[in-house]
Design a protein around this motif. Structure first.
Motif, mmCIF file in Angstrom:
data_model
loop_
_atom_site.group_PDB
_atom_site.id
_atom_site.type_symbol
_atom_site.label_atom_id
_atom_site.label_comp_id
_atom_site.label_asym_id
_atom_site.label_seq_id
_atom_site.Cartn_x
_atom_site.Cartn_y
_atom_site.Cartn_z
ATOM 1 N N UNK A 113 -10.158 -5.811 -3.844
ATOM 2 C CA UNK A 113 -9.511 -5.949 -3.135
ATOM 3 C C UNK A 113 -9.543 -6.799 -1.858
ATOM 4 N N UNK A 114 -10.259 -5.668 -1.182
ATOM 5 C CA UNK A 114 -9.911 -6.329 0.488
ATOM 6 C C UNK A 114 -11.547 -7.269 0.134
ATOM 7 N N UNK A 115 -12.362 -6.114 -0.343
ATOM 8 C CA UNK A 115 -13.806 -6.963 -0.522
ATOM 9 C C UNK A 115 -13.851 -8.277 -0.049
ATOM 10 N N UNK A 173 -5.564 -10.505 0.390
ATOM 11 C CA UNK A 173 -6.170 -9.318 0.460
ATOM 12 C C UNK A 173 -4.418 -8.391 0.532
ATOM 13 N N UNK A 174 -3.188 -8.789 0.815
ATOM 14 C CA UNK A 174 -1.974 -8.143 0.211
ATOM 15 C C UNK A 174 -2.192 -7.135 -0.473
ATOM 16 N N UNK A 175 -2.498 -7.952 -2.196
ATOM 17 C CA UNK A 175 -2.380 -7.137 -3.076
ATOM 18 C C UNK A 175 -3.301 -5.533 -2.834
ATOM 19 N N UNK A 176 -4.283 -4.961 -1.811
ATOM 20 C CA UNK A 176 -4.900 -4.753 -1.013
ATOM 21 C C UNK A 176 -4.153 -3.498 -0.389
ATOM 22 N N UNK A 177 -3.726 -4.270 0.486
ATOM 23 C CA UNK A 177 -2.621 -3.540 1.826
ATOM 24 C C UNK A 177 -1.644 -3.390 0.791
ATOM 25 N N UNK A 178 -0.899 -3.878 0.180
ATOM 26 C CA UNK A 178 0.151 -2.914 -0.691
ATOM 27 C C UNK A 178 -0.446 -1.728 -1.331
ATOM 28 N N UNK A 184 1.841 -14.052 8.942
ATOM 29 C CA UNK A 184 2.252 -12.865 8.777
ATOM 30 C C UNK A 184 3.529 -13.244 7.653
ATOM 31 N N UNK A 185 4.308 -14.275 7.474
ATOM 32 C CA UNK A 185 5.308 -14.745 6.051
ATOM 33 C C UNK A 185 4.363 -14.825 4.898
ATOM 34 N N UNK A 186 2.955 -14.689 4.897
ATOM 35 C CA UNK A 186 2.629 -14.808 3.654
ATOM 36 C C UNK A 186 2.259 -13.619 3.138
ATOM 37 N N UNK A 187 1.984 -13.011 4.293
ATOM 38 C CA UNK A 187 1.232 -11.804 3.616
ATOM 39 C C UNK A 187 2.563 -10.468 3.362
ATOM 40 N N UNK A 188 3.709 -11.111 4.197
ATOM 41 C CA UNK A 188 4.978 -10.490 3.096
ATOM 42 C C UNK A 188 5.691 -10.538 2.670
ATOM 43 N N UNK A 189 5.060 -12.304 1.847
ATOM 44 C CA UNK A 189 5.251 -12.412 0.411
ATOM 45 C C UNK A 189 4.221 -11.568 -0.699
ATOM 46 N N UNK A 190 2.883 -12.215 -0.506
ATOM 47 C CA UNK A 190 2.496 -11.469 -1.375
ATOM 48 C C UNK A 190 2.234 -10.226 -1.006
ATOM 49 N N UNK A 191 2.530 -9.743 -0.371
ATOM 50 C CA UNK A 191 1.965 -8.002 -0.551
ATOM 51 C C UNK A 191 3.694 -7.590 -1.658
#
Length: 419
Positions: free
Chosen positions: A69-71, A380-385, A247-254
């Protein structure tokens, strides 16, 4: 104002020339076009890709998914502004956007077929990266249709319809993707063919003005690299809009992008493929209701910010539920409430974004940069999660998502081009 003049002198706050076939046709066709692309973003990284990696190596599924996911996310971050830069400068009798929408969809379909046959971690990473690059070459120019062709007074409605296609695709992808839970390769092929068909039909039924007479400024690689830096002094509205969406999208998809593993490992659902369709339907209902109401209403009252603030409060409240009450019932309630909040946000955010673009010469490139704030969190959010889960456990996802949602709305407060 002619199309050539508009490109030369206008910015995002100016009305573009009337579409060749009328705004009404654009309003109708943006739904299936976005649906075709976002069906892939909803089904592949959320369902099929993690399942593919689970089948390959169940013991390392979280770590491997984080890597892939990160790549892919970094590839998407570069691809969409690059695609925008190229389409902004494209001269053809079909206009600046159409050739890349079609070519991106075709190359993306071939990349998905390649992903279907990948059976190693390296192969999956390469194929997923190609999927990200190619479909962003279609999505970037498609997003530029809004400032290119839609008058200011209709942008809230257009954004709402665009958001319906986007969210129904992303959430419907979870439902349809779950049907291919045990036949992943077939799912990849079906999604590839469907996206190609929808985007080709969009181009055919919504012809654009020729760009053969357009004059391009000389290309500077240094200027292109600088597009990845959003200057908060020179373009403060652009900067705040970008930051708020990111920020908002990252919070949602994370949280939602990690749904499969949350269901299995945090909520202990035995057969997640049986409940994901239900969750998708619940989310779609909330999203459509909020989107249909919020977009036209924001056009009517001429304000965007209150809807963004309201959406962040609703989304933050939704994320509290599974954090303090980790059951499948709470997850269902959260899914509905999150759908309402995100639908409200999606309906007006796209219209707000279109009003802060610096120049018609670079709509697709600038939207490509802005859309990093949308596409990057989804990939990226799945990778961060995954990193958060590995370090702190599943429960840590929810307070982080709450904080990001609130901070995203706070950024919008500083935008002056919209009320």
């Amino acid at each position: 104002m002619t199309e050539t003049t508009f490109i030369a002198v206008a910015d995002g706050s100016d009305d573009p020339p009337a579409p060749i076939k009328g705004v009404g046709r654009l309003l109708g066709w943006i739904i299936p076009a976005n649906f075709g692309i976002f069906l892939i973003w909803g089904s592949v990284p959320g369902i099929l890709l993690p399942q593919q990696l689970t089948v390959m190596n169940a013991s390392d599924k979280v770590a491997n998914f984080t890597i892939v996911a990160t790549i892919g996310a970094f590839a998407a971050m570069i691809a969409q502004p690059a695609a925008g830069q190229i389409s902004d400068r494209t001269r053809s009798r079909f206009g600046r956007r159409a050739p890349w929408i079609v070519l991106g969809a075709l190359a993306g379909g071939l990349s998905l077929v390649g992903l279907a046959f990948a059976n190693t971690l390296v192969g999956v990473a390469i194929a997923w990266t190609l999927v990200q690059i190619t479909y962003n070459f279609a999505q970037g120019p498609l997003s530029a249709v809004l400032p290119d062709r839609v008058p200011l007074a209709r942008r809230g409605t257009f954004a709402a319809l665009s958001g319906i296609g986007l969210m129904v695709g992303a959430l419907g992808g979870q439902i349809i993707g779950s049907l291919f839970f045990n036949s992943i390769a077939a799912g990849y092929v079906v999604f590839a063919v469907f996206a190609l068909a929808m985007l080709v039909l969009f181009v055919v039924f919504n012809p654009d003005y020729s760009s053969t007479n357009m004059r391009n400024e000389s290309f500077s690689f240094g200027d292109f690299l600088r597009t990845f830096w959003v200057n908060p002094v020179k373009h403060p509205d652009f900067f705040w809009a970008f930051s708020g969406r990111l920020l908002l999208y990252t919070g949602y998809f994370g949280v939602t992008g990690f749904q499969l593993f949350i269901l299995t490992d945090y909520l202990h659902v035995a057969k997640p493929q049986d409940v994901i369709p239900l969750l998708g339907i619940i989310s779609i209902v909330g999203t459509i209701v909020a989107t249909v109401v919020s977009g036209p209403l924001s056009d009517k009252i001429g304000r965007r910010k209150p809807f963004v603030f309201g959406s962040s409060i609703v989304m933050a409240a939704a994320l509290v539920l599974p954090w303090v009450w980790p059951t499948f019932t709470s997850w269902m309630i959260m899914t509905l409430v999150m759908g309402l909040g995100f639908g409200m946000f999606q309906a007006v955010d796209t219209a707000l974004m279109s009003q802060v673009l610096p120049s018609a010469k670079s709509f697709a490139k600038d939207l490509g940069v802005v859309n990093i704030a949308a596409t990057l969190p989804q990939t990226l959010a799945p990778g961060i999660a995954g990193a958060i889960v590995l370090g702190f456990g599943y429960g840590a996802l929810f307070p982080i998502g709450i904080a990001l949602s609130i901070l995203g709305a706070f950024c919008v407060w500083f935008i002056k081009a919209s009320k």
